[in-house]
Structure formats: structure tokens, C-alpha cells
Motif scaffolding. Structure first.
Motif, PDB file in Angstrom:
ATOM      1  N   ASN A 153      26.659  18.314 -24.352  1.00  0.00           N
ATOM      2  CA  ASN A 153      27.907  18.207 -23.609  1.00  0.00           C
ATOM      3  C   ASN A 153      28.848  17.242 -24.294  1.00  0.00           C
ATOM      4  N   ASN A 154      30.126  17.570 -24.280  1.00  0.00           N
ATOM      5  CA  ASN A 154      31.192  16.665 -24.716  1.00  0.00           C
ATOM      6  C   ASN A 154      31.999  16.331 -23.478  1.00  0.00           C
ATOM      7  N   TYR A 155      32.231  15.050 -23.263  1.00  0.00           N
ATOM      8  CA  TYR A 155      32.913  14.588 -22.060  1.00  0.00           C
ATOM      9  C   TYR A 155      34.247  13.967 -22.437  1.00  0.00           C
ATOM     10  N   SER A 156      35.281  14.287 -21.665  1.00  0.00           N
ATOM     11  CA  SER A 156      36.578  13.644 -21.864  1.00  0.00           C
ATOM     12  C   SER A 156      37.310  13.624 -20.529  1.00  0.00           C
ATOM     13  N   PHE A 161      22.609  22.588 -40.317  1.00  0.00           N
ATOM     14  CA  PHE A 161      21.558  22.434 -39.313  1.00  0.00           C
ATOM     15  C   PHE A 161      21.242  20.961 -39.082  1.00  0.00           C
ATOM     16  N   ILE A 162      21.179  20.197 -40.165  1.00  0.00           N
ATOM     17  CA  ILE A 162      20.882  18.760 -40.029  1.00  0.00           C
ATOM     18  C   ILE A 162      21.991  18.060 -39.259  1.00  0.00           C
ATOM     19  N   GLU A 163      23.237  18.364 -39.588  1.00  0.00           N
ATOM     20  CA  GLU A 163      24.360  17.729 -38.884  1.00  0.00           C
ATOM     21  C   GLU A 163      24.320  18.040 -37.391  1.00  0.00           C
ATOM     22  N   ARG A 164      24.015  19.290 -37.049  1.00  0.00           N
ATOM     23  CA  ARG A 164      23.948  19.659 -35.623  1.00  0.00           C
ATOM     24  C   ARG A 164      22.718  19.057 -34.950  1.00  0.00           C
ATOM     25  N   TYR A 165      21.709  18.696 -35.723  1.00  0.00           N
ATOM     26  CA  TYR A 165      20.555  17.975 -35.175  1.00  0.00           C
ATOM     27  C   TYR A 165      20.896  16.497 -34.991  1.00  0.00           C
ATOM     28  N   LEU A 166      21.529  15.897 -35.987  1.00  0.00           N
ATOM     29  CA  LEU A 166      21.809  14.457 -35.930  1.00  0.00           C
ATOM     30  C   LEU A 166      22.703  14.072 -34.762  1.00  0.00           C
ATOM     31  N   ILE A 167      23.609  14.962 -34.357  1.00  0.00           N
ATOM     32  CA  ILE A 167      24.478  14.610 -33.225  1.00  0.00           C
ATOM     33  C   ILE A 167      23.668  14.417 -31.946  1.00  0.00           C
ATOM     34  N   THR A 168      22.477  14.994 -31.881  1.00  0.00           N
ATOM     35  CA  THR A 168      21.641  14.823 -30.687  1.00  0.00           C
ATOM     36  C   THR A 168      20.994  13.446 -30.645  1.00  0.00           C
ATOM     37  N   LEU A 169      21.039  12.706 -31.749  1.00  0.00           N
ATOM     38  CA  LEU A 169      20.427  11.379 -31.816  1.00  0.00           C
ATOM     39  C   LEU A 169      21.402  10.254 -31.487  1.00  0.00           C
ATOM     40  N   ASP A 170      22.641  10.577 -31.255  1.00  0.00           N
ATOM     41  CA  ASP A 170      23.679   9.589 -30.975  1.00  0.00           C
ATOM     42  C   ASP A 170      23.360   8.825 -29.688  1.00  0.00           C
ATOM     43  N   PRO A 171      23.168   7.493 -29.767  1.00  0.00           N
ATOM     44  CA  PRO A 171      22.877   6.718 -28.552  1.00  0.00           C
ATOM     45  C   PRO A 171      23.989   6.836 -27.503  1.00  0.00           C
ATOM     46  N   ALA A 172      25.225   6.955 -27.952  1.00  0.00           N
ATOM     47  CA  ALA A 172      26.333   7.103 -27.007  1.00  0.00           C
ATOM     48  C   ALA A 172      26.237   8.444 -26.278  1.00  0.00           C
ATOM     49  N   GLN A 173      25.734   9.474 -26.960  1.00  0.00           N
ATOM     50  CA  GLN A 173      25.558  10.776 -26.310  1.00  0.00           C
ATOM     51  C   GLN A 173      24.502  10.683 -25.217  1.00  0.00           C
ATOM     52  N   LYS A 174      23.431   9.985 -25.505  1.00  0.00           N
ATOM     53  CA  LYS A 174      22.365   9.821 -24.515  1.00  0.00           C
ATOM     54  C   LYS A 174      22.884   9.054 -23.293  1.00  0.00           C
ATOM     55  N   ALA A 175      23.693   8.006 -23.541  1.00  0.00           N
ATOM     56  CA  ALA A 175      24.275   7.251 -22.429  1.00  0.00           C
ATOM     57  C   ALA A 175      25.241   8.123 -21.630  1.00  0.00           C
ATOM     58  N   ALA A 176      26.052   8.910 -22.325  1.00  0.00           N
ATOM     59  CA  ALA A 176      27.017   9.774 -21.640  1.00  0.00           C
ATOM     60  C   ALA A 176      26.303  10.831 -20.799  1.00  0.00           C
ATOM     61  N   ASP A 177      25.227  11.394 -21.331  1.00  0.00           N
ATOM     62  CA  ASP A 177      24.475  12.400 -20.571  1.00  0.00           C
ATOM     63  C   ASP A 177      23.862  11.789 -19.310  1.00  0.00           C
ATOM     64  N   TRP A 194      24.977   9.108 -17.754  1.00  0.00           N
ATOM     65  CA  TRP A 194      26.117   8.796 -16.886  1.00  0.00           C
ATOM     66  C   TRP A 194      26.553  10.051 -16.129  1.00  0.00           C
ATOM     67  N   TYR A 195      26.678  11.154 -16.839  1.00  0.00           N
ATOM     68  CA  TYR A 195      27.144  12.402 -16.230  1.00  0.00           C
ATOM     69  C   TYR A 195      26.164  12.884 -15.158  1.00  0.00           C
ATOM     70  N   GLU A 196      24.892  12.744 -15.406  1.00  0.00           N
ATOM     71  CA  GLU A 196      23.882  13.131 -14.419  1.00  0.00           C
ATOM     72  C   GLU A 196      24.090  12.369 -13.109  1.00  0.00           C
ATOM     73  N   HIS A 197      24.333  11.064 -13.213  1.00  0.00           N
ATOM     74  CA  HIS A 197      24.556  10.254 -12.013  1.00  0.00           C
ATOM     75  C   HIS A 197      25.922  10.548 -11.394  1.00  0.00           C
ATOM     76  N   GLN A 198      26.907  10.845 -12.221  1.00  0.00           N
ATOM     77  CA  GLN A 198      28.227  11.192 -11.695  1.00  0.00           C
ATOM     78  C   GLN A 198      28.158  12.470 -10.866  1.00  0.00           C
ATOM     79  N   LEU A 199      27.403  13.449 -11.353  1.00  0.00           N
ATOM     80  CA  LEU A 199      27.244  14.688 -10.580  1.00  0.00           C
ATOM     81  C   LEU A 199      26.584  14.414  -9.231  1.00  0.00           C
ATOM     82  N   LEU A 200      25.610  13.526  -9.214  1.00  0.00           N
ATOM     83  CA  LEU A 200      24.961  13.167  -7.951  1.00  0.00           C
ATOM     84  C   LEU A 200      25.960  12.512  -7.002  1.00  0.00           C
ATOM     85  N   LEU A 201      26.802  11.638  -7.541  1.00  0.00           N
ATOM     86  CA  LEU A 201      27.794  10.971  -6.696  1.00  0.00           C
ATOM     87  C   LEU A 201      28.788  11.958  -6.104  1.00  0.00           C
ATOM     88  N   GLU A 202      29.059  13.025  -6.822  1.00  0.00           N
ATOM     89  CA  GLU A 202      29.994  14.039  -6.329  1.00  0.00           C
ATOM     90  C   GLU A 202      29.374  14.933  -5.268  1.00  0.00           C
TER      91      GLU A 202
END
Length: 148
Positions: free
Chosen positions: A3-6, A47-63, A65-73
Motif C-alpha cells: 500500500n502507498n498512503y498519502s 524483481f530485486i527492487e520490487r522486493y527491497l521496497i517491502t523491507l522499508d521500515p517506514a512502510q512497515k510503520a505505515a502499514d 498505522w493504517y491497520e489501526h486507523q481502519l479500526l478507529l474508523e
């Protein structure tokens, strides 16, 4: 897929609020399959580039965050806490009051925003930019796979 969030605050667009789009990603197994097939470096790098984006710590935090945001909604902030009775290890009856699920989700979202202040921007609040994540396929190949 990741997911990309903005947050969109352009009133002229007609869609104010959090926007979630998906981007293609790969798993480590996908990369290993491409290596085993002996595909060209250009294909492997994609393929490596599309794999490496899954390792982004900010992506893990955003995911998270989004899970909890959905619960709040979706959760009811006025829901009464649940009380349960159980027998402890000593055979004594104990009563425990579990917190309101909305409050639990809110607490987790707040904790994530404290540790990652840029996440507040996903709610339209002033926040720093999301930390950049450098995707380095060549560097990753040099330390993780034999591509001779």
C-alpha cells in the motif's frame, strides 16, 4: 502488493482525506526463482527492487498505522469495556476488565505516531516528510546472491 498512503487536502479535487493505492512488489522467493531461471540482469534488478521496497521500515510503520486507523474508523468509541471472569493458577476466581477496542487502537496509533512523527501527515496534520528509503539492487546482489 504494498500500500502507498498519502493525504489529499486539495478541496478542488473533491477527495479530501487519506488515499491508499497499491504498488506491485515481490517476495524473496520471487527473486530466488528469477535467479534460478538465469534471467537477464535487467529483469533480476526489477524483481530485486520490487522486493527491497517491502523491507522499508517506514512502510512497515505505515502499514501498522493504517491497520489501526481502519479500526478507529469502524469501532465504536462508546463501546463498553468487556469484563471476563476466569480461574487463575491458584484456583482463585479473578475478574479482568478488557479495554475498549477503540481505545486500544487509538493507543497503538498514537504510539506509532510518536515513534514515526511523519505518520501524522496521513491524517492531514503538519508533519515531517516520510524518511527516504534507498533501494540499491546492485548493493543487495553483492551481499546476498551469486549472480555470475
Amino acid at each position: 502488493m504494498i500500500n502507498n498512503y498519502s493525504y489529499n487536502n486539495d478541496e478542488n479535487s473533491g477527495a479530501i482525506g487519506l488515499s491508499v493505492t497499491m504498488t506491485e512488489s515481490n517476495s524473496l522467493k520471487d527473486v530466488q526463482r528469477i535467479v534460478a531461471l538465469g534471467k537477464p540482469a535487467k529483469v533480476l534488478d526489477g524483481f530485486i527492487e520490487r522486493y527491497l521496497i517491502t523491507l522499508d521500515p517506514a512502510q512497515k510503520a505505515a502499514d501498522a498505522w493504517y491497520e489501526h486507523q481502519l479500526l478507529l474508523e469502524t469501532l465504536d468509541p462508546q463501546e463498553q469495556p468487556f469484563t471476563r471472569t476466569y480461574i487463575d493458577n491458584n484456583g482463585d476466581e479473578q475478574t479482568e476488565t478488557l479495554p475498549n477496542p477503540y481505545e486500544v487502537a487509538l493507543t497503538h496509533r498514537i504510539e506509532l505516531e510518536i515513534n514515526n512523527t511523519w505518520l501524522k501527515g496521513l491524517r492531514g496534520l503538519d508533519a515531517p516528510e516520510r524518511p527516504a528509503f534507498v533501494v540499491d539492487a546492485e548493493g543487495w546482489k553483492a551481499t546476498n546472491i551469486d549472480v555470475r
